[in-house]
Write an enzyme that holds these catalytic residues in place. Sequence first.
Site, mmCIF file in Angstrom:
data_model
loop_
_atom_site.group_PDB
_atom_site.id
_atom_site.type_symbol
_atom_site.label_atom_id
_atom_site.label_comp_id
_atom_site.label_asym_id
_atom_site.label_seq_id
_atom_site.Cartn_x
_atom_site.Cartn_y
_atom_site.Cartn_z
ATOM 1 N N ARG A 111 -25.541 43.369 20.736
ATOM 2 C CA ARG A 111 -26.594 42.789 19.882
ATOM 3 C C ARG A 111 -26.221 41.436 19.307
ATOM 4 N NH1 ARG A 111 -27.179 47.639 18.840
ATOM 5 N NH2 ARG A 111 -25.163 47.891 19.837
ATOM 6 N N THR A 112 -24.979 41.214 18.937
ATOM 7 C CA THR A 112 -24.663 39.930 18.301
ATOM 8 C C THR A 112 -24.852 38.791 19.302
ATOM 9 O OG1 THR A 112 -23.132 41.034 16.829
ATOM 10 C CG2 THR A 112 -22.921 38.664 16.981
ATOM 11 N N ARG A 148 -16.762 35.209 19.217
ATOM 12 C CA ARG A 148 -16.254 36.543 18.853
ATOM 13 C C ARG A 148 -14.904 36.703 19.522
ATOM 14 N NH1 ARG A 148 -19.229 42.256 18.694
ATOM 15 N NH2 ARG A 148 -19.990 41.221 16.833
ATOM 16 N N HIS A 205 -17.114 39.220 9.599
ATOM 17 C CA HIS A 205 -18.306 39.118 10.452
ATOM 18 C C HIS A 205 -19.445 38.530 9.611
ATOM 19 C CE1 HIS A 205 -21.132 39.805 13.530
ATOM 20 N NE2 HIS A 205 -20.927 41.075 13.798
ATOM 21 N N LYS A 234 -6.351 32.503 32.523
ATOM 22 C CA LYS A 234 -5.244 31.686 33.054
ATOM 23 C C LYS A 234 -4.256 31.326 31.957
ATOM 24 C CE LYS A 234 -8.542 29.475 36.167
ATOM 25 N NZ LYS A 234 -9.334 28.246 36.304
#
Length: 353
Positions: A51-52, A101, A129, A80
């Site tokens: 959802r975010t 995130r 958050h 990498k």
Amino acid sequence: MRHLIDSTDLTVQETQQVLDLALDIIDNRSAYSRVCEGKKLATLFYEPSTRTRLSFTSAMMELGGNVLGFSDAGTSSVSKGETVADTVRVVSAFADIIAMRHFKEGAPCIAAQYSRIPVINAGDGGHAHPTQTLTDLLSILRELGHLDNLTVGLCGDLKYGRTVHSLIKAMKRYEGIRFVLISPQELRLPDYIKNIMPSNFVETDTLEEALPMLDVLYMTRVQQERFADKNDYERLKDSFILDAKKMTLAKEKMIVLHPLPRVNEISTDVDSDPRAAYFRQVENGKFVRMALICTLLKKREEEHPDARETVPASQPCTNSRCISLSEPVVKRAYIDADGVERCAYCDHVLKNE
Ligand code: NCD
């Protein structure tokens, strides 16, 4: 340059401006459909999210802007061995604003140091958050009409639940807020949050005891992915389950919020209760992110009036989940209100004197 790394990076007044803008967007959707034309949002998601990420994507699309990025670090140069610092330096050349995130605590804070464009923390490990907090505040405002004089119950995983940490930091700034903490002993709030709580908070380990006093019940999932020992998760995962029977103990006007995804902590028989606001909350997330994107793009050049002062850290952070251990960055610290030296990235104590 303004970023949103912590829920208190916006003052109460600035938070209200973002919420007011979100309310205006809700009432005048078409007026905002081109305000980000020609702008690009980069979504850098190093940790799973539905959802975010979709909420940010949908927000930028509704503003007429474009979205690029990755939803799986395995498909980017991170695999990498690229650092967060280098990734954001590169992305700064391709986009106008970043939503990040990361599974490491403090990663968006490092990103903000190296980015030439605004960075929004979309969740860093078990730490913070802030856009979920804006979502929660808008939901409370729309459901109850005010953000002050409320008793707010926070239930579930208060230790690793980053949404709870950010919500407490933001809400404690309003008049007459009282928190009721409902969690098993092992999942209580980290001390850096507890230390800044208003002194009138209550701690309990039963939902039944808490329910009659609450105006807002904020349910959370036990954060399986943050447990070192899976047996602990199994033992604690069903500690609190809200069901229709328990809802009979709550006030008629109480609202139930949940950042989602839910696992077992809210029984589906609560969904049809008008007080269950968690699916309405999801849509508020999109509107508030639209408002935030517009605000940060506009504020891009403004100075932050109360940016937290940091100093070189006296020693490395000992939080194994902190990004400063894995990135070649200058170790920074700040001194909290009690004179304790804390890591500038993840808030853990560095030194007690
Ligand atoms: C929350 C998160 O990711 O911290 N979800 C969300 O952003 N809507 C809560 C959770 O994962 O439990």
